[in-house]
Design a protein around this motif. Sequence first.
Motif, PDB file in Angstrom:
ATOM      1  N   LEU A   5      24.363  25.379  13.780  1.00  0.00           N
ATOM      2  CA  LEU A   5      25.688  25.604  13.192  1.00  0.00           C
ATOM      3  C   LEU A   5      25.807  27.021  12.640  1.00  0.00           C
ATOM      4  O   LEU A   5      26.839  27.682  12.793  1.00  0.00           O
ATOM      5  CB  LEU A   5      25.958  24.576  12.089  1.00  0.00           C
ATOM      6  N   TYR A   6      24.754  27.491  11.995  1.00  0.00           N
ATOM      7  CA  TYR A   6      24.702  28.846  11.429  1.00  0.00           C
ATOM      8  C   TYR A   6      24.960  29.872  12.527  1.00  0.00           C
ATOM      9  O   TYR A   6      25.727  30.823  12.352  1.00  0.00           O
ATOM     10  CB  TYR A   6      23.325  29.039  10.787  1.00  0.00           C
TER      11      TYR A   6
ATOM     12  N   ARG B  16      26.292  29.138  15.650  1.00  0.00           N
ATOM     13  CA  ARG B  16      27.557  28.834  16.317  1.00  0.00           C
ATOM     14  C   ARG B  16      28.758  29.381  15.557  1.00  0.00           C
ATOM     15  O   ARG B  16      29.699  29.895  16.138  1.00  0.00           O
ATOM     16  CB  ARG B  16      27.715  27.328  16.494  1.00  0.00           C
ATOM     17  N   TYR B  17      28.749  29.249  14.242  1.00  0.00           N
ATOM     18  CA  TYR B  17      29.909  29.654  13.453  1.00  0.00           C
ATOM     19  C   TYR B  17      29.869  31.112  13.003  1.00  0.00           C
ATOM     20  O   TYR B  17      30.703  31.550  12.222  1.00  0.00           O
ATOM     21  CB  TYR B  17      30.099  28.724  12.262  1.00  0.00           C
ATOM     22  N   GLY B  18      28.904  31.858  13.472  1.00  0.00           N
ATOM     23  CA  GLY B  18      28.892  33.293  13.230  1.00  0.00           C
ATOM     24  C   GLY B  18      28.285  33.753  11.921  1.00  0.00           C
ATOM     25  O   GLY B  18      28.443  34.916  11.551  1.00  0.00           O
ATOM     26  N   CYS B  19      27.605  32.881  11.219  1.00  0.00           N
ATOM     27  CA  CYS B  19      26.960  33.283   9.960  1.00  0.00           C
ATOM     28  C   CYS B  19      25.989  34.438  10.210  1.00  0.00           C
ATOM     29  O   CYS B  19      25.883  35.360   9.404  1.00  0.00           O
ATOM     30  CB  CYS B  19      26.207  32.118   9.328  1.00  0.00           C
TER      31      CYS B  19
ATOM     32  N   VAL C 154      37.643  31.287   7.548  1.00  0.00           N
ATOM     33  CA  VAL C 154      37.466  30.401   8.693  1.00  0.00           C
ATOM     34  C   VAL C 154      36.470  29.277   8.388  1.00  0.00           C
ATOM     35  O   VAL C 154      36.548  28.197   8.938  1.00  0.00           O
ATOM     36  CB  VAL C 154      37.036  31.193   9.958  1.00  0.00           C
ATOM     37  N   PHE C 155      35.570  29.527   7.477  1.00  0.00           N
ATOM     38  CA  PHE C 155      34.562  28.530   7.162  1.00  0.00           C
ATOM     39  C   PHE C 155      35.133  27.357   6.385  1.00  0.00           C
ATOM     40  O   PHE C 155      34.483  26.341   6.226  1.00  0.00           O
ATOM     41  CB  PHE C 155      33.373  29.169   6.439  1.00  0.00           C
TER      42      PHE C 155
ATOM     43  N   LEU D 283      34.939  24.018   8.222  1.00  0.00           N
ATOM     44  CA  LEU D 283      33.688  23.257   8.351  1.00  0.00           C
ATOM     45  C   LEU D 283      33.754  22.006   7.483  1.00  0.00           C
ATOM     46  O   LEU D 283      34.322  22.024   6.399  1.00  0.00           O
ATOM     47  CB  LEU D 283      32.492  24.096   7.890  1.00  0.00           C
TER      48      LEU D 283
ATOM     49  N   GLU E 105      28.564  19.599   7.623  1.00  0.00           N
ATOM     50  CA  GLU E 105      28.109  20.788   8.354  1.00  0.00           C
ATOM     51  C   GLU E 105      27.635  21.868   7.387  1.00  0.00           C
ATOM     52  O   GLU E 105      26.606  22.516   7.621  1.00  0.00           O
ATOM     53  CB  GLU E 105      29.237  21.332   9.238  1.00  0.00           C
TER      54      GLU E 105
END
Length: 132
Positions: A51-52, A54-57, A103-104, A107, A111
């Motif tokens: 997830l980190y 995938r979501y661009g962290c 954007v986060f 989540l 997640e």
Amino acid sequence: MSRHAGAAVACLLALLGLASGLSPVLAQKAEAKKLNPYTGNEEAIREGRKLYLRYGCAGCHGVGGGGGMGPAVTDDEWKFGSDDEVLMKLVKGEIPEQRMPKVFGALTEDEIWKILAYVRSQYAGDPSKVDW
């Protein structure tokens, strides 16, 4: 009941009576510190890593959390604090002074907990400074 047991019960009741004035404060503090249900859960940590990424962290904090455009998430320098409640609010965009992308907010809490479990698994700071 023995005399010693009776004395112990009396002391306990007295302590509870003294603490009753503090109980709202203690309850509020305990409630404020949410605990991540995935801390130490290897499967959730692996999912949190996915997830980190995938979501661009990783775009801001680095693939391993060591920093980049954004601050490192593996050390002891946390602007708003590092306890679970603060980090949950930070990722959800609920701290007005924060600069993480909104954007986060999309989540789920589940997640976010998994991402935070992954981040915690990467911690490389001083264990005596941990407040989670």
